[in-house]
Write an enzyme that holds these catalytic residues in place. Sequence first.
Site, PDB file in Angstrom:
ATOM      1  N   HIS A  65      -3.320   7.332   2.339  1.00 35.72           N
ATOM      2  CA  HIS A  65      -3.718   6.006   1.855  1.00 35.72           C
ATOM      3  C   HIS A  65      -5.129   5.730   2.368  1.00 35.72           C
ATOM      4  O   HIS A  65      -5.458   6.041   3.516  1.00 35.72           O
ATOM      5  CB  HIS A  65      -2.731   4.958   2.369  1.00 35.72           C
ATOM      6  CG  HIS A  65      -3.179   3.555   2.112  1.00 35.72           C
ATOM      7  ND1 HIS A  65      -3.619   3.147   0.878  1.00 35.72           N
ATOM      8  CD2 HIS A  65      -3.268   2.470   2.927  1.00 35.72           C
ATOM      9  CE1 HIS A  65      -3.957   1.873   0.946  1.00 35.72           C
ATOM     10  NE2 HIS A  65      -3.765   1.438   2.177  1.00 35.72           N
ATOM     11  N   CYS A  82       0.816  -1.226   0.000  1.00 34.98           N
ATOM     12  CA  CYS A  82       0.000   0.000   0.000  1.00 34.98           C
ATOM     13  C   CYS A  82       0.849   1.275   0.000  1.00 34.98           C
ATOM     14  O   CYS A  82       0.344   2.347  -0.315  1.00 34.98           O
ATOM     15  CB  CYS A  82      -0.969   0.002   1.182  1.00 34.98           C
ATOM     16  SG  CYS A  82      -2.094  -1.384   1.143  1.00 34.98           S
ATOM     17  N   ASN A 100     -10.083  -0.175  -0.197  1.00 33.36           N
ATOM     18  CA  ASN A 100      -8.627  -0.050  -0.169  1.00 33.36           C
ATOM     19  C   ASN A 100      -8.075  -0.608  -1.486  1.00 33.36           C
ATOM     20  O   ASN A 100      -8.148  -1.812  -1.725  1.00 33.36           O
ATOM     21  CB  ASN A 100      -8.093  -0.840   1.035  1.00 33.36           C
ATOM     22  CG  ASN A 100      -6.574  -0.800   1.145  1.00 33.36           C
ATOM     23  OD1 ASN A 100      -5.881  -0.370   0.227  1.00 33.36           O
ATOM     24  ND2 ASN A 100      -6.057  -1.266   2.272  1.00 33.36           N
TER      25      ASN A 100
HETATM   26  N1  COA Z   1     -18.752  -8.474   9.173  1.00 35.15           N
HETATM   27  C1  COA Z   1     -19.245  -8.727  10.390  1.00 35.15           C
HETATM   28  N2  COA Z   1     -18.469  -9.026  11.446  1.00 35.15           N
HETATM   29  C2  COA Z   1     -17.142  -9.067  11.233  1.00 35.15           C
HETATM   30  C3  COA Z   1     -16.565  -8.823   9.984  1.00 35.15           C
HETATM   31  C4  COA Z   1     -17.424  -8.506   8.929  1.00 35.15           C
HETATM   32  N3  COA Z   1     -16.981  -8.242   7.672  1.00 35.15           N
HETATM   33  N4  COA Z   1     -15.233  -8.930  10.082  1.00 35.15           N
HETATM   34  C5  COA Z   1     -14.961  -9.238  11.370  1.00 35.15           C
HETATM   35  N5  COA Z   1     -16.109  -9.329  12.049  1.00 35.15           N
HETATM   36  C6  COA Z   1     -16.291  -9.656  13.459  1.00 35.15           C
HETATM   37  C7  COA Z   1     -15.117 -10.404  14.019  1.00 35.15           C
HETATM   38  O1  COA Z   1     -15.220 -11.783  13.737  1.00 35.15           O
HETATM   39  C8  COA Z   1     -15.252 -10.094  15.498  1.00 35.15           C
HETATM   40  O2  COA Z   1     -16.233 -10.943  16.049  1.00 35.15           O
HETATM   41  P1  COA Z   1     -16.053 -11.553  17.502  1.00 35.15           P
HETATM   42  O3  COA Z   1     -16.002 -10.366  18.430  1.00 35.15           O
HETATM   43  O4  COA Z   1     -17.275 -12.395  17.661  1.00 35.15           O
HETATM   44  O5  COA Z   1     -14.768 -12.327  17.467  1.00 35.15           O
HETATM   45  C9  COA Z   1     -15.789  -8.665  15.521  1.00 35.15           C
HETATM   46  O6  COA Z   1     -16.346  -8.446  14.212  1.00 35.15           O
HETATM   47  C10 COA Z   1     -14.739  -7.624  15.794  1.00 35.15           C
HETATM   48  O7  COA Z   1     -13.593  -7.899  15.007  1.00 35.15           O
HETATM   49  P2  COA Z   1     -12.327  -6.991  15.022  1.00 35.15           P
HETATM   50  O8  COA Z   1     -11.309  -7.569  14.088  1.00 35.15           O
HETATM   51  O9  COA Z   1     -11.907  -6.713  16.429  1.00 35.15           O
HETATM   52  O10 COA Z   1     -12.932  -5.653  14.414  1.00 35.15           O
HETATM   53  P3  COA Z   1     -12.241  -4.273  14.190  1.00 35.15           P
HETATM   54  O11 COA Z   1     -13.018  -3.236  14.836  1.00 35.15           O
HETATM   55  O12 COA Z   1     -10.769  -4.325  14.465  1.00 35.15           O
HETATM   56  O13 COA Z   1     -12.418  -4.071  12.625  1.00 35.15           O
HETATM   57  C11 COA Z   1     -11.079  -4.179  10.643  1.00 35.15           C
HETATM   58  C12 COA Z   1     -11.808  -4.961  11.725  1.00 35.15           C
HETATM   59  C13 COA Z   1     -10.431  -5.138   9.700  1.00 35.15           C
HETATM   60  C14 COA Z   1     -12.096  -3.337   9.902  1.00 35.15           C
HETATM   61  C15 COA Z   1     -10.032  -3.267  11.310  1.00 35.15           C
HETATM   62  O14 COA Z   1      -9.243  -4.011  12.205  1.00 35.15           O
HETATM   63  C16 COA Z   1      -9.139  -2.609  10.331  1.00 35.15           C
HETATM   64  O15 COA Z   1      -9.574  -1.807   9.552  1.00 35.15           O
HETATM   65  N6  COA Z   1      -7.821  -2.908  10.389  1.00 35.15           N
HETATM   66  C17 COA Z   1      -6.852  -2.319   9.534  1.00 35.15           C
HETATM   67  C18 COA Z   1      -7.017  -2.855   8.173  1.00 35.15           C
HETATM   68  C19 COA Z   1      -6.185  -2.168   7.194  1.00 35.15           C
HETATM   69  O16 COA Z   1      -6.272  -0.989   7.070  1.00 35.15           O
HETATM   70  N7  COA Z   1      -5.396  -2.930   6.453  1.00 35.15           N
HETATM   71  C20 COA Z   1      -4.633  -2.479   5.390  1.00 35.15           C
HETATM   72  C21 COA Z   1      -3.541  -1.596   5.835  1.00 35.15           C
HETATM   73  S1  COA Z   1      -2.699  -1.129   4.405  1.00 35.15           S
END
Ligand code: COA
Length: 323
Positions: A250, A116, A280
Amino acid sequence: MAKIYSKITGTGGYLPTKKLSNYDLEKIVETSHQWIVDRTGIRNRHIAEDNQSTSDLGLYASEEAIKNAGLKNNDIDLIIVATTTPDQVFPSTACLLQQKLKINNNCPAFDVQAVCSGFVYALSVADSFIKTKSAKNALVVGAETLSRIVNWHDRTTCVLFGDGAGAVVLSASEKPGILSTHLHANGSYAELLQVQGGIGNKDSDNNHQFIEMKGNEVFKMAVNTLGKIADETLKKHNMQKEDIDWLVPHQANLRIINATAKKLRLDPEKVIITVQEQGNTSSASVPLALHTGVSDGRIKEGETILLEAFGGGFTWGSALLKL
Ligand code: COA
């Protein structure tokens, strides 16, 4: 002798026609439109057709950038493509793009892989070529078909990514353009965001290479690191946060963008945001956002812009520039 800068003289962007909404995703994995909007801000993403490759997306973006720079394809004397989803193992996507653009002046063409952060890395390399007078008109492209490496059964990642391409032409100029670039990496975080396997790995199953991510950890690192790189960039120029006219970050997640803007105490109106409708797009996200801001007239000539990116590796980087 006057100092030579590299200046962005044209921008371009391309998004495939096919859109995938959160409601479409509800039919593929157990998720909901509301969950995706609340956690990421994303509503739609674009998906390349089966017969479209990364260089095809890059071609449209490049043609627009070259046209907007007032140049002809053969005026380009350096091509750098940032991509994590190249058309082939080799030749590079940059060489394939050179062929599609019918550029026949034997100019150098190569790819940069920094996920990225790839576009910011590529911009920095092109800036060095221009400042050392090794190039006059560089085409710098970020292009991805990430939909090909998304695991469509993994709800924690498949809702995040999209396809697209952005491009800029960087030309030698006596007027200030790129003021500085700052690049970093820390490979010890490799397994937090990765696609395992690869051509050079004898044990890998090359048909099953998908994005794997520890989202929570990536999130925290991204917010912290993007704040620090902004400080590092401004410090180098003795500039204050108020001196930035536009932040072009980004586009991974609206919460990451808002947290970074808050750390910078930047008015949200001064941040170019495209993630809601594009998801993204990895290396394409910064040039696509820049193109959006320039083409809709928000970013104007002479303004000061901070580009910043964070991605797998981890890699991160910034560029401070005057348009
Ligand atoms: N739909 C519904 N529920 C979902 C889900 C989806 N698409 N994806 C994950 N969940 C659930 C998980 O399983 C978890 O359930 P649980 O509590 O029963 O275990 C719950 O939602 C919370 O998951 P978590 O991973 O803690 O959520 P979060 O608030 O961290 O959000 C992301 C997840 C991926 C959106 C977030 O972590 C994120 O944006 N991370 C950075 C990603 C990124 O930018 N990557 C590229 C960098 S270049």
